[in-house]
Design an enzyme around this catalytic site. Structure first.
Site, short mmCIF file in Angstrom:
data_model
loop_
_atom_site.label_atom_id
_atom_site.label_comp_id
_atom_site.label_asym_id
_atom_site.label_seq_id
_atom_site.Cartn_x
_atom_site.Cartn_y
_atom_site.Cartn_z
N HIS A 174 26.53 43.80 35.08
CA HIS A 174 27.06 43.73 33.72
C HIS A 174 26.43 42.54 33.01
O HIS A 174 25.69 41.77 33.62
CB HIS A 174 28.59 43.67 33.70
CG HIS A 174 29.19 42.41 34.29
ND1 HIS A 174 28.90 41.96 35.56
CD2 HIS A 174 30.06 41.51 33.76
CE1 HIS A 174 29.58 40.84 35.79
NE2 HIS A 174 30.29 40.54 34.72
N HIS A 188 27.66 39.76 31.50
CA HIS A 188 28.15 38.38 31.45
C HIS A 188 27.02 37.46 31.93
O HIS A 188 26.26 37.81 32.84
CB HIS A 188 29.40 38.19 32.32
CG HIS A 188 30.66 38.64 31.62
ND1 HIS A 188 31.77 39.06 32.29
CD2 HIS A 188 30.96 38.71 30.29
CE1 HIS A 188 32.72 39.39 31.41
NE2 HIS A 188 32.24 39.19 30.18
N ASP A 200 26.66 34.90 33.75
CA ASP A 200 26.49 34.48 35.14
C ASP A 200 25.84 35.55 36.01
O ASP A 200 25.58 35.32 37.19
CB ASP A 200 27.83 34.00 35.75
CG ASP A 200 28.94 35.03 35.71
OD1 ASP A 200 29.02 35.79 34.73
OD2 ASP A 200 29.74 35.08 36.66
N HIS A 201 25.56 36.71 35.41
CA HIS A 201 24.88 37.79 36.15
C HIS A 201 23.55 38.18 35.51
O HIS A 201 22.81 38.99 36.06
CB HIS A 201 25.78 39.04 36.23
CG HIS A 201 27.08 38.76 36.92
ND1 HIS A 201 27.33 39.16 38.23
CD2 HIS A 201 28.18 38.08 36.51
CE1 HIS A 201 28.53 38.75 38.57
NE2 HIS A 201 29.08 38.08 37.55
N HIS A 225 36.49 45.76 34.32
CA HIS A 225 36.26 44.35 34.00
C HIS A 225 36.51 44.17 32.50
O HIS A 225 37.03 45.06 31.85
CB HIS A 225 34.82 44.00 34.40
CG HIS A 225 34.52 42.53 34.44
ND1 HIS A 225 35.38 41.60 34.93
CD2 HIS A 225 33.41 41.83 34.05
CE1 HIS A 225 34.83 40.39 34.85
NE2 HIS A 225 33.63 40.51 34.30
N ASP A 268 32.79 41.66 39.94
CA ASP A 268 33.46 41.53 38.66
C ASP A 268 34.29 42.77 38.29
O ASP A 268 33.96 43.55 37.40
CB ASP A 268 32.46 41.17 37.55
CG ASP A 268 32.02 39.72 37.69
OD1 ASP A 268 31.93 39.24 38.85
OD2 ASP A 268 31.79 39.05 36.67
N HIS A 288 31.05 35.38 44.79
CA HIS A 288 31.62 35.22 43.45
C HIS A 288 32.95 34.47 43.53
O HIS A 288 34.01 34.99 43.17
CB HIS A 288 31.78 36.59 42.77
CG HIS A 288 31.90 36.53 41.27
ND1 HIS A 288 33.11 36.36 40.63
CD2 HIS A 288 30.98 36.61 40.27
CE1 HIS A 288 32.91 36.37 39.32
NE2 HIS A 288 31.63 36.51 39.08
ZN LIG Z 1 31.96 39.15 34.48
ZN LIG Z 2 30.86 36.96 37.10
#
Ligand SMILES: [Zn+2]
Ligand SMILES: [Zn+2]
Length: 307
Positions: free
Chosen positions: A63, A65, A67-68, A144, A215, A273
């Protein structure tokens, strides 16, 4: 292809900390490897690891976000500077190509290599989204705060080993007939003898599957995707007394993940995570004895695939 190893570049949730980078991990097939998620800083972790960017062939993004995702443009630009030009496949939610195009456009970067984009619209059930000669990929939308996909690599099962010595003893000619036996066909020799594949080919070799889930809150889609998988990578953001926070932010607690993995009858569970609120001891203390192997991953950490 058969999975040889898993490697963790980043195991933190949301933001980097002193001890954990944000999400990225490798599934290694020896001659090539796949990257799952690409948080900022992933390229430095790759450079420090034994993994060569020149062997990276597939990138999966769960996804958007940061951090990914935020490490992806930098990684692609670095590969270009290194002269890496083999085809690359990127599997991600719809919008990935527009995201990369806009980053490269404002930075005046022209990406020359061929990138094969597989862009996904939300999927209510586990659906085949990509077929390769060695595996297929199933995806499903998880639960999520934004659209997020879980991925399952269904590895093609491998045929048994051909016993050359036995074939020679039986007088099987070194021609098409050996290939036919490997493909499961019965053959008749010129002297009238019939040879069954099982006479010279061992039983098929099981090739374990891998499922990547990150997530998400607890939802039935996880089990639908992960049921019976051999290796399950699962997010594990919060401790057991943070269920409410997990629900609001679209994540899981350790206890929830252990339940999910048990119901899905997985053989091995890889946890990652982790919220920066907790150190490793908190997560370790919440791990219960289960009928499957559990790994608490950390940055720059490898797990040999032994199933
Ligand atoms: Zn996320
Ligand atoms: Zn994340």
């Amino acid at each position: 292809l058969k999975i040889k190893q898993f490697h963790y570049f980043g195991t933190g949730a949301g933001l980097p900390s002193l001890f954990r980078n944000v999400s990225a991990m490798a599934v290694d097939f020896e001659n090539e490897w796949f990257l799952f998620d690409c948080g900022e800083g992933t390229q430095q972790s790759i450079i420090k690891s034994p993994y060569k960017m020149s062997r990276l062939t597939h990138i999966f993004i769960s996804h958007f976000h940061g951090d990914h995702l935020y490490g992806l443009p930098g990684l692609i630009a670095t590969m270009q500077l290194q002269g890496i030009d083999h085809d690359l496949t990127i599997i991600a939610p719809k919008g990935i190509q527009a995201y990369l195009d806009s980053v490269f456009q404002v930075s005046g970067t022209k990406i020359k290599r061929q990138i094969n984009f597989i862009e996904l619209d939300p999927l209510k059930t586990a659906t085949n989204i990509y077929t390769h000669s060695s595996f297929t990929v199933k995806a499903i939308t998880l639960s999520h705060r934004i659209t997020c996909f879980g991925y399952r690599l269904e590895m093609r099962q491998m045929s048994g080993k051909f016993d050359n010595n036995k074939a020679n003893e039986l007088g099987i000619p070194k021609d098409q007939s050996r290939k036919m036996l490997i493909q499961g066909e019965t053959i008749t020799l010129s002297d009238g003898r019939t040879i069954q594949p099982s006479d010279v080919v061992s039983d098929p070799i099981y090739n374990p599957h891998f499922t990547y889930v990150t997530d998400t809150r607890v939802c039935p889609e996880i089990s639908e995707l992960a049921h019976g998988t051999d290796y399950l990578h699962h997010e594990c953001t919060f401790s057991n007394d943070e269920e409410e926070l997990a629900e609001i932010s679209g994540h899981c607690t350790v206890g929830q993940v252990l339940d999910i993995a048990e119901k899905a009858e997985v053989k091995q569970l890889h946890l990652a995570h982790f919220s920066s609120r907790h150190d490793k001891r908190t997560f370790r203390s919440l791990i219960k004895e289960k009928p499957f192997q559990i790994f608490l991953t950390k940055d720059d950490f490898s797990i040999e695939a032994r199933l």
